[in-house]
Design an enzyme around this catalytic site. Structure first.
Site, PDB file in Angstrom:
ATOM      1  N   ASP A  83       2.207   8.773 -21.657  1.00 21.13           N
ATOM      2  CA  ASP A  83       1.837   7.359 -21.753  1.00 21.13           C
ATOM      3  C   ASP A  83       1.457   6.839 -20.363  1.00 21.13           C
ATOM      4  OD1 ASP A  83       1.776   4.535 -22.699  1.00 21.13           O
ATOM      5  OD2 ASP A  83       2.716   5.428 -24.456  1.00 21.13           O
ATOM      6  N   HIS A 113      -3.324   4.739 -23.398  1.00 20.07           N
ATOM      7  CA  HIS A 113      -1.947   5.149 -23.090  1.00 20.07           C
ATOM      8  C   HIS A 113      -1.909   6.474 -22.314  1.00 20.07           C
ATOM      9  CE1 HIS A 113       0.508   2.163 -25.283  1.00 20.07           C
ATOM     10  NE2 HIS A 113      -0.490   2.105 -26.129  1.00 20.07           N
ATOM     11  N   GLU A 135      -4.114   1.585 -29.566  1.00 16.60           N
ATOM     12  CA  GLU A 135      -4.238   0.537 -28.547  1.00 16.60           C
ATOM     13  C   GLU A 135      -5.091   0.949 -27.343  1.00 16.60           C
ATOM     14  OE1 GLU A 135      -0.096  -1.838 -29.014  1.00 16.60           O
ATOM     15  OE2 GLU A 135       0.060   0.005 -27.867  1.00 16.60           O
TER      16      GLU A 135
HETATM   17  C1  ACM Z   1       2.240   1.848 -31.401  1.00 22.34           C
HETATM   18  O1  ACM Z   1       3.248   1.158 -31.646  1.00 22.34           O
HETATM   19  N1  ACM Z   1       1.455   1.554 -30.379  1.00 22.34           N
HETATM   20  C2  ACM Z   1       1.868   2.975 -32.230  1.00 22.34           C
END
Ligand code: ACM
Ligand code: ZN
Length: 768
Positions: free
Chosen positions: A194, A255, A319
């Site tokens: 991440d 991420h 995201e």
């Molecule tokens: C997530 O909660 N971004 C999968």
């Protein structure tokens, strides 16, 4: 060596008579269970028999466990008291039949996994102390006579642990794996990369861990940790022995900052970045325009696919901030070459994300893996054989199933985000938000009606809970959030809908709690809360009544003399009445005698604070500002140089950062003046600023705490009129939170009895 052997049968304590051992306590509840009138007693003469040598691993596993707690030898004999048999007529890879009679125990299944689960159920029929790692002497180990026919509702039952934000040691993971196996969870999803860390060794790209596994916070403190390939092999093997598959996740193309910090060429600009030490999303992502990015992913996936033998590989996909792709020449070239033009359904950058995901799928197929992604992978068109994890509600899952794609349901809105608060935020240890009591998790049904109506429910492969770790600073707090909610998930995933019963599940949890005690798990016990207004400081002028309840029925004990409540303390039976100051210390008690954390509530008798005799002259507040770095309010006394100005409302005391990536701007600010109280009353205050003082008295105290979802508000009895107010704000960095990150600068208040909070508005502020 056998440490104890329950030698005498005359004076045995009947553990089965302890309240939490009464009845049937199997979690997850089986498909069918019929109870007879007899009882099986496991004694020193018990033995285990198997139909074939290949059953040895399952027998050894359970024999070792039962030997530890009972002290019995449990030798293997052909006609053992406990018999395990491979029986191909028991259909289903995870199914089993279990028969417990006065004469013995018989488990039948067509697979080792089925036998493992059947024996797991048998252990849950014995007193909870059977899980003890040490010998529990002089007890009678009884199980009720039953016939169980069992198989799961869904083939996929999972937990995701986020080891990037806070690392979990190999031993810590094994503890989870042991517990998960006992409740028939069969998948552990590890979120391994991440913004804040890369946590798996890749031989071909050593900087991924050398650089990517370490982050340095704004005070220079390092946080690090990763699994070597040997660690991974050890964890995978440990899980395999317990019939748990580990799914690795490498999150792309968003991420992914920790990898970019190690290899800057992975991003669009090639700029050098540090591994992020704060929580949030940042606009630095992989560049799908660059071939080198896919070459590196190929190298990473190649090593990881060899390490993780399961069928699935998770590529994240959630995201992704795509703004940078709009101006990146590499990305734009890719869009041109591949014809990823915006159309009525998808934007070109969404299609670019799907292009990247589809290429990941091709790489993974080459290594024999099936790809899973979060539901954002739908946005530019779904890759051919992708399995989708639906987390933003169920819509993504429904859309995927309608396109004949497999789906794992894991919606935050359905109670599957088990990093959220499980009780009132005022009563619970700090979390970043949300509210998911165990009843919410338990009541989730992963099959939406729409899919049943369309005949597509078979695409729902199962259910998973996610434990994101931004606010889970220690392995203890991870356990506190995961347990017992994951037991509810186990039942959601295994038990037929018609057999689910929250009241009975709550009863069975009391038995499960003792099993978790045996494993040393720091599970959550409901914290006493005030059912109407949950607050830690209660002000009153004449008298007040403080009432407590718990999220599931529970005994509570309390003290009023400041001492720690224990089993001998007063039992809470009715609301507490106060006419003078007091301190309530209260905690819940499980039937086993195990107690939860202590909740402390301060009760304070006040007189109405008179308002200022005169109305202040000028609109606004005086502001003193200094770009000095402080951590605590006490350090502000040493600040020498202040810049003075006038504020027209409280809110601008927070200087919002323009560039979301840049670090924290350290400063201190103090706003002073008067605040107009509209009517006499007892007012409660809330703010994410550092400290609020009204009439010279503390109203909010977040000093030294992460300044999000404040729970350090206090109450004051105030007369109508103008009262002095001081707002202190330290811009700092605590627990990964920049104090400006979740702070709108507002000071909120409400009169006792009101539900809604009001902001202090500009026309309520004046100074002299
Ligand atoms: C997530 O909660 N971004 C999968
Ligand atoms: Zn790019």
């Amino acid at each position: 060596m056998i440490a104890c052997a329950g030698l005498c049968s005359c004076n045995k304590e009947k553990l089965s008579e302890r309240i939490y051992n009464q009845g049937i306590n199997v979690i997850p509840a089986p498909e069918q269970i019929a109870q007879g009138s007899g009882t099986f007693v496991l004694d020193k003469d018990a033995s285990i028999g198997i139909s074939h040598d290949s059953l040895q691993p399952v027998v050894s596993f359970y024999a070792q466990k039962m030997r530890a707690s009972t002290g019995f030898g449990l030798p293997q004999k052909e006609d053992g008291t406990i018999r395990l048999t491979i029986d191909k007529t028991v259909t289903g890879n995870e199914a089993y039949q279990l028969r417990v009679t006065e004469d013995g125990v018989e488990v039948r299944a067509s697979s080792l996994r089925g036998l493992f689960y059947g024996m797991g159920t048998f252990l849950q029929l014995l007193p909870a102390e059977i899980e003890s790692p040490e010998c529990v002497d002089g007890v009678e180990w009884t199980a009720p006579e039953v016939e169980v026919t069992d198989s799961p509702r869904f083939p996929y039952r999972g937990l995701m642990l986020d080891v990037t934000r806070h690392f979990i040691s190999v031993e810590g993971l094994k503890k989870h794996i042991d517990m998960l196996a006992s409740i028939k969870i069969n998948t552990l999803h590890l979120h391994l990369s991440d913004y804040q860390g890369w946590r798996v060794e890749i031989k071909k790209y050593p900087l991924l861990t050398e650089v990517g596994s370490r982050r340095i916070d704004e005070y220079g403190k390092e946080y690090s940790g990763y699994y070597t390939q040997d660690d991974i092999r050890e964890i995978v093997e440990y899980a395999r022995e317990r019939f748990i598959t580990i799914i690795p996740e490498i999150d792309v193309p968003g991420h992914s900052l920790a990898a970019i910090a190690a290899y800057p060429e992975l991003s669009c600009t090639g700029e050098k970045y540090e591994v992020m030490s704060r929580w949030g999303r940042f606009p630095v992502v992989f560049c799908p325009g660059k071939e080198v990015m896919f070459e590196m992913l190929d190298g990473i996936f190649a090593e990881m696919c060899a390490l993780f033998p399961g069928p699935y590989f998770h590529i994240g996909g959630d995201e992704c901030p795509k703004e940078v792709w709009k101006t990146c020449p590499h990305c734009q070239k890719r869009i041109q070459e591949e014809g990823l033009w915006t159309d009525s359904k998808h934007s070109s950058v969404d299609k670019l994300q799907s292009y990247a995901i589809a290429r990941c799928e091709r790489i993974l197929k080459k290594y024999g893996k099936r790809m899973i992604g979060w539901d954002e992978i739908l946005e530019g068109g779904l890759a051919p054989d992708a399995t989708v994890m639906s987390w933003r509600g169920e819509a993504g899952g429904i859309a995927s199933a309608l396109m004949d794609h497999d789906v794992i349901m894991t919606p935050a809105s359905g109670g599957m985000y088990i990093d959220y608060y499980q009780g009132n935020s005022q009563a619970e240890p700090f979390a970043w938000g949300g509210y998911v009591p165990i009843s919410k998790t338990y009541s989730y049904n992963p099959v939406p009606d729409t899919l049943v109506q369309m005949g597509k429910e078979q695409y729902i492969r199962g259910v998973q809970a996610n434990a994101w770790a931004e606010c889970m600073y220690t392995e203890d707090i991870v356990e506190y959030r995961v347990y017992p909610r994951i037991l509810a998930v186990a039942e959601v995933g295994w038990t037929p809908l018609k057999n689910k019963d929250f009241a009975d599940f709550s009863r069975r949890l009391n038995n499960a709690a003792v099993r978790m005690d045996c494993r040393g798990i720091n599970y959550h016990i409901p914290v006493p809360e005030q059912p109407d207004y949950c607050r830690n400081h209660v002000a009153f002028t004449d008298s007040t009544v403080v009432q407590f309840s718990t999220s599931r029925p529970m005994k509570m004990v309390y003290t009023l003399d400041g001492t720690e409540p224990g089993l001998q303390s007063a039992v809470y039976t009715e609301p507490l009445v106060f006419r003078e100051n007091g301190t309530i210390k209260i905690r819940s008690v499980l039937p086993s005698g195990r107690m939860g954390i202590v909740r402390e509530v301060e009760v304070e008798r006040q007189t109405f604070l008179p308002a200022s005799a005169e109305e202040p002259e000028h609109e606004g507040l005086r502001l003193r500002f200094s770009p000095t770095r402080c951590l605590y309010v006490s350090e502000m006394a040493d600040v020498k140089e202040w810049k003075d100005s006038i504020l027209t409302s409280i809110e601008p005391i927070v200087k919002l950062r323009k560039n979301k990536y840049s670090g924290v701007e350290f400063y201190v600010a103090v706003a002073d003046g008067y605040f107009y109280v509209p009517e006499d009353g007892i007012y409660e205050f809330s703010s994410n600023n550092t400290r609020i003082t009204v009439g010279g008295r503390l109203a909010v105290d977040n000093d030294g705490k992460p300044q999000i979802n404040s729970k350090y508000g206090r109450s004051l009895a105030l007369c109508k009129g103008w009262h002095s107010i001081k707002v202190e704000q330290i811009s700092n960095f605590i627990g990964g939170w920049n104090s400006q990150q979740r702070n709108d600068g507002a000071v909120r208040f409400r009169k006792y009895g009101e539900q809604a909070w009001k902001r202090i508005t500009a026309d309520q502020l004046k100074y002299n």
